[in-house]
Write a protein that holds these residues in place. Structure first.
Motif, PDB file in Angstrom:
ATOM      1  N   MET A   1     -34.599 -20.545  24.782  1.00 18.89           N
ATOM      2  CA  MET A   1     -33.400 -19.703  24.844  1.00 18.89           C
ATOM      3  C   MET A   1     -32.170 -20.582  24.771  1.00 18.89           C
ATOM      4  O   MET A   1     -32.033 -21.555  25.486  1.00 18.89           O
ATOM      5  CB  MET A   1     -33.382 -18.920  26.162  1.00 18.89           C
ATOM      6  N   VAL A   2     -31.249 -20.230  23.858  1.00 19.26           N
ATOM      7  CA  VAL A   2     -30.015 -20.978  23.722  1.00 19.26           C
ATOM      8  C   VAL A   2     -28.890 -20.166  24.333  1.00 19.26           C
ATOM      9  O   VAL A   2     -28.749 -18.975  24.052  1.00 19.26           O
ATOM     10  CB  VAL A   2     -29.713 -21.265  22.238  1.00 19.26           C
ATOM     11  N   LEU A   3     -28.079 -20.796  25.133  1.00 20.03           N
ATOM     12  CA  LEU A   3     -27.007 -20.084  25.816  1.00 20.03           C
ATOM     13  C   LEU A   3     -25.771 -20.004  24.943  1.00 20.03           C
ATOM     14  O   LEU A   3     -25.330 -21.005  24.375  1.00 20.03           O
ATOM     15  CB  LEU A   3     -26.654 -20.783  27.131  1.00 20.03           C
ATOM     16  N   ALA A   4     -25.204 -18.816  24.864  1.00 25.89           N
ATOM     17  CA  ALA A   4     -23.922 -18.678  24.200  1.00 25.89           C
ATOM     18  C   ALA A   4     -22.797 -18.769  25.224  1.00 25.89           C
ATOM     19  O   ALA A   4     -21.710 -19.218  24.938  1.00 25.89           O
ATOM     20  CB  ALA A   4     -23.844 -17.342  23.468  1.00 25.89           C
ATOM     21  N   ALA A   5     -23.079 -18.311  26.427  1.00 24.76           N
ATOM     22  CA  ALA A   5     -22.093 -18.367  27.507  1.00 24.76           C
ATOM     23  C   ALA A   5     -22.846 -18.267  28.809  1.00 24.76           C
ATOM     24  O   ALA A   5     -23.988 -17.832  28.859  1.00 24.76           O
ATOM     25  CB  ALA A   5     -21.085 -17.228  27.395  1.00 24.76           C
ATOM     26  N   ALA A   6     -22.189 -18.647  29.888  1.00 23.25           N
ATOM     27  CA  ALA A   6     -22.845 -18.571  31.193  1.00 23.25           C
ATOM     28  C   ALA A   6     -21.810 -18.302  32.259  1.00 23.25           C
ATOM     29  O   ALA A   6     -20.690 -18.807  32.205  1.00 23.25           O
ATOM     30  CB  ALA A   6     -23.568 -19.876  31.491  1.00 23.25           C
ATOM     31  N   VAL A   7     -22.204 -17.502  33.234  1.00 25.09           N
ATOM     32  CA  VAL A   7     -21.361 -17.246  34.399  1.00 25.09           C
ATOM     33  C   VAL A   7     -22.176 -17.583  35.628  1.00 25.09           C
ATOM     34  O   VAL A   7     -23.231 -17.006  35.848  1.00 25.09           O
ATOM     35  CB  VAL A   7     -20.918 -15.772  34.459  1.00 25.09           C
ATOM     36  N   VAL A   8     -21.702 -18.531  36.430  1.00 28.09           N
ATOM     37  CA  VAL A   8     -22.442 -18.914  37.627  1.00 28.09           C
ATOM     38  C   VAL A   8     -22.183 -17.899  38.720  1.00 28.09           C
ATOM     39  O   VAL A   8     -21.041 -17.572  39.032  1.00 28.09           O
ATOM     40  CB  VAL A   8     -22.018 -20.310  38.108  1.00 28.09           C
ATOM     41  N   ALA A   9     -23.261 -17.411  39.285  1.00 31.08           N
ATOM     42  CA  ALA A   9     -23.151 -16.477  40.401  1.00 31.08           C
ATOM     43  C   ALA A   9     -23.479 -17.233  41.671  1.00 31.08           C
ATOM     44  O   ALA A   9     -24.552 -17.809  41.795  1.00 31.08           O
ATOM     45  CB  ALA A   9     -24.127 -15.311  40.215  1.00 31.08           C
ATOM     46  N   GLY A  10     -22.554 -17.221  42.612  1.00 30.39           N
ATOM     47  CA  GLY A  10     -22.721 -18.033  43.817  1.00 30.39           C
ATOM     48  C   GLY A  10     -23.610 -17.369  44.838  1.00 30.39           C
ATOM     49  O   GLY A  10     -23.156 -17.008  45.921  1.00 30.39           O
ATOM     50  N   SER A  11     -24.873 -17.206  44.526  1.00 30.51           N
ATOM     51  CA  SER A  11     -25.810 -16.588  45.473  1.00 30.51           C
ATOM     52  C   SER A  11     -26.370 -17.642  46.400  1.00 30.51           C
ATOM     53  O   SER A  11     -27.506 -18.065  46.260  1.00 30.51           O
ATOM     54  CB  SER A  11     -26.940 -15.902  44.706  1.00 30.51           C
ATOM     55  N   LEU A  12     -25.558 -18.098  47.332  1.00 29.39           N
ATOM     56  CA  LEU A  12     -25.955 -19.178  48.213  1.00 29.39           C
ATOM     57  C   LEU A  12     -25.971 -18.722  49.667  1.00 29.39           C
ATOM     58  O   LEU A  12     -25.761 -19.521  50.569  1.00 29.39           O
ATOM     59  CB  LEU A  12     -25.008 -20.366  48.045  1.00 29.39           C
ATOM     60  N   ALA A  13     -26.206 -17.479  49.877  1.00 29.86           N
ATOM     61  CA  ALA A  13     -26.209 -16.968  51.254  1.00 29.86           C
ATOM     62  C   ALA A  13     -27.462 -17.430  51.961  1.00 29.86           C
ATOM     63  O   ALA A  13     -28.547 -16.963  51.700  1.00 29.86           O
ATOM     64  CB  ALA A  13     -26.153 -15.445  51.239  1.00 29.86           C
ATOM     65  N   GLY A  14     -27.306 -18.407  52.854  1.00 32.29           N
ATOM     66  CA  GLY A  14     -28.462 -18.942  53.568  1.00 32.29           C
ATOM     67  C   GLY A  14     -28.996 -20.166  52.870  1.00 32.29           C
ATOM     68  O   GLY A  14     -29.064 -20.228  51.653  1.00 32.29           O
ATOM     69  N   ARG A 236     -39.041 -26.531  27.689  1.00 33.86           N
ATOM     70  CA  ARG A 236     -38.976 -25.069  27.591  1.00 33.86           C
ATOM     71  C   ARG A 236     -38.396 -24.464  28.867  1.00 33.86           C
ATOM     72  O   ARG A 236     -37.549 -23.564  28.817  1.00 33.86           O
ATOM     73  CB  ARG A 236     -40.377 -24.497  27.328  1.00 33.86           C
ATOM     74  N   ALA A 237     -38.844 -24.956  30.016  1.00 34.69           N
ATOM     75  CA  ALA A 237     -38.349 -24.421  31.290  1.00 34.69           C
ATOM     76  C   ALA A 237     -36.885 -24.776  31.510  1.00 34.69           C
ATOM     77  O   ALA A 237     -36.166 -24.068  32.232  1.00 34.69           O
ATOM     78  CB  ALA A 237     -39.201 -24.957  32.439  1.00 34.69           C
ATOM     79  N   LEU A 238     -36.433 -25.860  30.896  1.00 35.19           N
ATOM     80  CA  LEU A 238     -35.053 -26.320  31.064  1.00 35.19           C
ATOM     81  C   LEU A 238     -34.059 -25.505  30.231  1.00 35.19           C
ATOM     82  O   LEU A 238     -32.877 -25.413  30.580  1.00 35.19           O
ATOM     83  CB  LEU A 238     -34.973 -27.801  30.667  1.00 35.19           C
ATOM     84  N   GLU A 239     -34.529 -24.906  29.139  1.00 34.04           N
ATOM     85  CA  GLU A 239     -33.634 -24.251  28.183  1.00 34.04           C
ATOM     86  C   GLU A 239     -32.677 -23.234  28.805  1.00 34.04           C
ATOM     87  O   GLU A 239     -31.482 -23.237  28.489  1.00 34.04           O
ATOM     88  CB  GLU A 239     -34.451 -23.596  27.067  1.00 34.04           C
ATOM     89  N   PRO A 240     -33.129 -22.336  29.696  1.00 30.79           N
ATOM     90  CA  PRO A 240     -32.178 -21.353  30.246  1.00 30.79           C
ATOM     91  C   PRO A 240     -31.040 -21.976  31.039  1.00 30.79           C
ATOM     92  O   PRO A 240     -29.996 -21.336  31.232  1.00 30.79           O
ATOM     93  CB  PRO A 240     -33.069 -20.479  31.146  1.00 30.79           C
ATOM     94  N   PHE A 241     -31.215 -23.205  31.504  1.00 32.43           N
ATOM     95  CA  PHE A 241     -30.221 -23.849  32.364  1.00 32.43           C
ATOM     96  C   PHE A 241     -29.284 -24.784  31.574  1.00 32.43           C
ATOM     97  O   PHE A 241     -28.371 -25.363  32.159  1.00 32.43           O
ATOM     98  CB  PHE A 241     -30.923 -24.637  33.466  1.00 32.43           C
ATOM     99  N   THR A 242     -29.527 -24.892  30.267  1.00 29.33           N
ATOM    100  CA  THR A 242     -28.728 -25.794  29.446  1.00 29.33           C
ATOM    101  C   THR A 242     -27.257 -25.371  29.456  1.00 29.33           C
ATOM    102  O   THR A 242     -26.923 -24.206  29.220  1.00 29.33           O
ATOM    103  CB  THR A 242     -29.248 -25.804  27.999  1.00 29.33           C
ATOM    104  N   GLY A 243     -26.394 -26.322  29.732  1.00 25.75           N
ATOM    105  CA  GLY A 243     -24.956 -26.063  29.741  1.00 25.75           C
ATOM    106  C   GLY A 243     -24.406 -25.561  31.049  1.00 25.75           C
ATOM    107  O   GLY A 243     -23.183 -25.423  31.191  1.00 25.75           O
ATOM    108  N   LEU A 244     -25.273 -25.273  32.014  1.00 25.39           N
ATOM    109  CA  LEU A 244     -24.816 -24.801  33.320  1.00 25.39           C
ATOM    110  C   LEU A 244     -24.576 -25.978  34.263  1.00 25.39           C
ATOM    111  O   LEU A 244     -25.294 -26.974  34.212  1.00 25.39           O
ATOM    112  CB  LEU A 244     -25.850 -23.868  33.946  1.00 25.39           C
ATOM    113  N   ASP A 245     -23.574 -25.842  35.119  1.00 21.09           N
ATOM    114  CA  ASP A 245     -23.369 -26.826  36.186  1.00 21.09           C
ATOM    115  C   ASP A 245     -24.362 -26.544  37.305  1.00 21.09           C
ATOM    116  O   ASP A 245     -24.461 -25.400  37.775  1.00 21.09           O
ATOM    117  CB  ASP A 245     -21.943 -26.742  36.736  1.00 21.09           C
ATOM    118  N   LYS A 246     -25.069 -27.570  37.731  1.00 21.88           N
ATOM    119  CA  LYS A 246     -26.056 -27.372  38.787  1.00 21.88           C
ATOM    120  C   LYS A 246     -25.367 -27.070  40.116  1.00 21.88           C
ATOM    121  O   LYS A 246     -24.433 -27.766  40.505  1.00 21.88           O
ATOM    122  CB  LYS A 246     -26.938 -28.626  38.931  1.00 21.88           C
TER     123      LYS A 246
END
Length: 253
Positions: A1-14, A236-246
């Motif tokens: 999967m190639v990302l065209a855009a990404a929005v980070v959702a801050g789901s860090l509760a806990g 393959r497992a890395l593809e969805p995360f390409t371009g996202l800030d960890k």
């Protein structure tokens, strides 16, 4: 999967909840992905890992690099070398830092120690320069002394701890230097020790208590990588995360 855009959702509760990110694929589909599925680790750069040698290559590389250093320093200083500490081994990454599993494995070589060390800071820098020459030949970065690296230089508390440990603020008077070369998820650790420089005698007493050498150059090599047979799976497992800030890690593994 190639990302065209990404929005980070801050789901860090806990601290145990994995963060998520909203992504938009090339087809325009919006999708939520969980960082629990990240195949690497929160604290490790995936591109560095893929640039590192495979496990099959890593052990040969470690032997070659440390062997060349030993030959060079033995020629110049007449050292003899021996092994020290735990045997070389591979360790699977216990988790990915987000509550999920990781495909990474880490190698730690057995340490090699000399039966002596040159006298004086100038000679110690010559040893490090010789080691840099070997590292350059293998495409690795030069070593950096801990006390000359920015995290330590900028940390007043660490500087005070060094002062307490060595009884001086002058690194040339330290009885031990630690240096590391790090590149492409591989590292060489170098320790130069001369406990006779500690006038209090505490360093020598501690070394005897733990069976550590009183005067020595110590070498160890490590790498974090992906097994050759799992590299395609990792990519393959890395593809969805390409371009996202960890995100920051949510678990301590």
């Amino acid at each position: 999967m190639v990302l065209a855009a990404a929005v980070v959702a801050g789901s860090l509760a806990g601290c145990s909840q994995a963060p998520t990110s909203r992504i938009v694929t090339d087809s325009g589909e919006e999708k939520t992905i969980s960082w629990a599925d990240y195949p690497g680790h929160a604290g490790t750069d995936a591109e560095d890992v893929l640039a590192a040698p495979t496990p099959e290559q890593t052990e040969r590389r470690a032997q070659a690099i440390m062997g060349e250093i030993e030959v060079l320093l033995s020629r110049d200083h007449g050292f003899q070398w021996s092994t020290d500490g735990d045997a070389a081994d591979w360790y699977p990454q216990t988790g990915n830092g987000y509550g999920g599993e990781s495909l990474l494995v880490t190698y730690n070589s057995q340490s090699r120690v000399s039966d002596g060390v040159p006298d004086g800071p100038a000679a110690w820098r010559e040893v490090l320069a010789d080691i840099d020459g070997v590292l350059t030949g293998h495409g690795l970065d030069p070593v950096v002394l801990d006390h000359e690296s920015s995290p330590y230089l900028d940390d007043a508390q660490w500087q005070e701890e060094l002062h307490q440990r060595f009884g001086t603020t002058d690194p040339d008077e330290y009885w031990q230097w630690n240096a590391t070369s790090y590149s492409d998820s591989q590292w060489l650790n170098v320790t130069l020790t001369d406990t006779t420089k500690d006038a209090t005698g505490r360093a020598a007493d501690e070394a005897r208590q733990h069976g550590w050498p009183l005067r020595a150059v110590g070498l160890s090599f490590g790498a974090t990588t992906v097994p050759a047979e799992q590299r395609d799976e990792f990519r393959r497992a890395l593809e969805p995360f390409t371009g996202l800030d960890k995100p920051e890690p949510t678990t301590s593994d």
